[in-house]
Design a protein around this motif. Structure first.
Motif, PDB file in Angstrom:
ATOM      1  N   CYS A 221       0.782  -1.320   0.195  1.00  0.00           N
ATOM      2  CA  CYS A 221       0.442   0.084   0.402  1.00  0.00           C
ATOM      3  C   CYS A 221       1.090   1.227   0.051  1.00  0.00           C
ATOM      4  N   CYS A 222       1.799   1.187   0.270  1.00  0.00           N
ATOM      5  CA  CYS A 222       3.084   2.289   0.490  1.00  0.00           C
ATOM      6  C   CYS A 222       4.095   2.283   0.491  1.00  0.00           C
ATOM      7  N   GLY A 223       4.171   1.217  -0.324  1.00  0.00           N
ATOM      8  CA  GLY A 223       5.647   1.109  -0.366  1.00  0.00           C
ATOM      9  C   GLY A 223       5.953   2.005  -1.749  1.00  0.00           C
ATOM     10  N   SER A 224       5.409   2.810  -2.985  1.00  0.00           N
ATOM     11  CA  SER A 224       5.896   3.340  -3.611  1.00  0.00           C
ATOM     12  C   SER A 224       5.979   4.587  -3.220  1.00  0.00           C
ATOM     13  N   ASP A 225       5.473   4.935  -1.922  1.00  0.00           N
ATOM     14  CA  ASP A 225       5.247   6.766  -1.323  1.00  0.00           C
ATOM     15  C   ASP A 225       6.994   7.156  -1.466  1.00  0.00           C
ATOM     16  N   ASP A 226       7.001   8.575  -1.845  1.00  0.00           N
ATOM     17  CA  ASP A 226       8.503   8.441  -1.054  1.00  0.00           C
ATOM     18  C   ASP A 226       8.163   9.537   0.208  1.00  0.00           C
ATOM     19  N   VAL A 227       9.080   8.726   1.056  1.00  0.00           N
ATOM     20  CA  VAL A 227       9.385   9.502   2.048  1.00  0.00           C
ATOM     21  C   VAL A 227       9.780  10.449   2.952  1.00  0.00           C
ATOM     22  N   PRO A 228       9.318  11.657   3.413  1.00  0.00           N
ATOM     23  CA  PRO A 228       9.823  12.909   2.880  1.00  0.00           C
ATOM     24  C   PRO A 228      10.650  12.563   3.728  1.00  0.00           C
ATOM     25  N   ALA A 229      12.108  13.504   3.801  1.00  0.00           N
ATOM     26  CA  ALA A 229      13.388  13.551   4.372  1.00  0.00           C
ATOM     27  C   ALA A 229      13.382  14.075   5.743  1.00  0.00           C
ATOM     28  N   ASP A 230      12.408  15.271   6.842  1.00  0.00           N
ATOM     29  CA  ASP A 230      12.125  14.987   7.559  1.00  0.00           C
ATOM     30  C   ASP A 230      12.173  14.061   8.409  1.00  0.00           C
ATOM     31  N   LEU A 231      10.739  13.265   7.727  1.00  0.00           N
ATOM     32  CA  LEU A 231      10.431  12.341   8.455  1.00  0.00           C
ATOM     33  C   LEU A 231      11.582  10.774   8.597  1.00  0.00           C
TER      34      LEU A 231
ATOM     35  N   VAL B  30      12.484   9.968  12.667  1.00  0.00           N
ATOM     36  CA  VAL B  30      12.261   7.680  12.540  1.00  0.00           C
ATOM     37  C   VAL B  30      13.696   7.282  12.957  1.00  0.00           C
ATOM     38  N   MET B  31      14.773   7.460  12.497  1.00  0.00           N
ATOM     39  CA  MET B  31      16.054   7.246  12.599  1.00  0.00           C
ATOM     40  C   MET B  31      16.787   8.052  13.661  1.00  0.00           C
ATOM     41  N   GLY B  32      16.020   9.175  14.305  1.00  0.00           N
ATOM     42  CA  GLY B  32      17.360   9.912  15.376  1.00  0.00           C
ATOM     43  C   GLY B  32      16.230   8.573  16.630  1.00  0.00           C
ATOM     44  N   ARG B  33      15.370   8.721  16.244  1.00  0.00           N
ATOM     45  CA  ARG B  33      14.073   7.563  17.599  1.00  0.00           C
ATOM     46  C   ARG B  33      14.627   6.846  17.580  1.00  0.00           C
ATOM     47  N   ILE B  34      14.769   6.050  16.717  1.00  0.00           N
ATOM     48  CA  ILE B  34      15.379   4.065  16.991  1.00  0.00           C
ATOM     49  C   ILE B  34      17.079   4.556  17.373  1.00  0.00           C
ATOM     50  N   ASP B  35      17.331   5.671  16.764  1.00  0.00           N
ATOM     51  CA  ASP B  35      19.543   5.332  17.465  1.00  0.00           C
ATOM     52  C   ASP B  35      19.051   5.770  18.732  1.00  0.00           C
ATOM     53  N   LEU B  36      18.198   6.732  19.349  1.00  0.00           N
ATOM     54  CA  LEU B  36      17.543   6.660  20.797  1.00  0.00           C
ATOM     55  C   LEU B  36      17.572   5.312  21.499  1.00  0.00           C
ATOM     56  N   ILE B  37      16.302   4.750  21.195  1.00  0.00           N
ATOM     57  CA  ILE B  37      16.389   3.852  21.660  1.00  0.00           C
ATOM     58  C   ILE B  37      17.311   2.873  21.689  1.00  0.00           C
ATOM     59  N   ARG B  38      18.574   2.211  20.835  1.00  0.00           N
ATOM     60  CA  ARG B  38      19.033   1.442  21.119  1.00  0.00           C
ATOM     61  C   ARG B  38      20.374   1.830  21.757  1.00  0.00           C
ATOM     62  N   SER B  39      20.524   3.227  21.955  1.00  0.00           N
ATOM     63  CA  SER B  39      21.248   3.534  22.469  1.00  0.00           C
ATOM     64  C   SER B  39      21.461   3.440  24.142  1.00  0.00           C
TER      65      SER B  39
ATOM     66  N   THR C 216       6.136  13.401  18.373  1.00  0.00           N
ATOM     67  CA  THR C 216       4.692  13.495  17.316  1.00  0.00           C
ATOM     68  C   THR C 216       4.923  13.918  16.350  1.00  0.00           C
ATOM     69  N   LEU C 217       4.070  12.727  15.195  1.00  0.00           N
ATOM     70  CA  LEU C 217       4.155  13.821  13.531  1.00  0.00           C
ATOM     71  C   LEU C 217       3.089  14.970  13.275  1.00  0.00           C
ATOM     72  N   THR C 218       2.953  15.217  12.585  1.00  0.00           N
ATOM     73  CA  THR C 218       1.749  15.945  12.077  1.00  0.00           C
ATOM     74  C   THR C 218       1.330  15.407  10.860  1.00  0.00           C
ATOM     75  N   ASP C 219       0.216  15.653   9.861  1.00  0.00           N
ATOM     76  CA  ASP C 219      -0.440  15.672   8.630  1.00  0.00           C
ATOM     77  C   ASP C 219       0.811  15.817   7.433  1.00  0.00           C
ATOM     78  N   ALA C 220       1.674  16.226   7.516  1.00  0.00           N
ATOM     79  CA  ALA C 220       2.681  17.148   6.904  1.00  0.00           C
ATOM     80  C   ALA C 220       3.589  15.512   6.904  1.00  0.00           C
ATOM     81  N   ASP C 221       4.434  15.046   7.780  1.00  0.00           N
ATOM     82  CA  ASP C 221       4.889  14.375   8.027  1.00  0.00           C
ATOM     83  C   ASP C 221       4.698  13.204   7.500  1.00  0.00           C
TER      84      ASP C 221
END
Length: 106
Positions: free
Chosen positions: A61-71, A75-84, A94-99
């Motif tokens: 359903c979403c595989g061809s959508d481009d992911v906004p760079a800021d989103l 996400v990657m920042g949160r993953i890094d924090l959790i892993r550390s 918190t994400l907005t609809d624009a994300d």
């Protein structure tokens, strides 16, 4: 979740690392342990099947959508924090609809 039977690899370990297994992000030896566990434990196998199906559905359903760079960055920042092992404040995720890609907003 557990079938109540003893296993060489505990159900909690399998479920904690299920997405690493699904995403092929773990060493082959760990993958083999998980496969043996799934052969022995039907509740974990069921959870694996469900998560695999959800992952395929999201990709379809979403595989061809481009992911906004800021989103992606958030996400990657949160993953890094959790892993550390650091605490992650709720307001940082918190994400907005624009994300979100257009499909996710429908």
């Amino acid at each position: 979740m557990s079938c109540g039977e003893p296993h060489e690899t505990e159900c909690s370990e399998v479920l904690d690392h299920l997405y690493e297994f699904l995403d092929h992000e773990m060493p082959d030896t760990d993958c083999t342990k998980f496969e043996v566990h799934f052969d022995e434990c039907s509740p974990c196998l069921e959870k694996y099947g469900l998560e695999q199906a959800v992952k395929k559905l999201v990709k379809r359903c979403c595989g061809s959508d481009d992911v906004p760079a800021d989103l992606r960055s958030k996400v990657m920042g949160r993953i890094d924090l959790i892993r550390s092992g650091q605490a992650v404040p709720e307001q940082d995720v918190t994400l907005t609809d624009a994300d979100l890609p257009a499909v996710a907003q429908e």
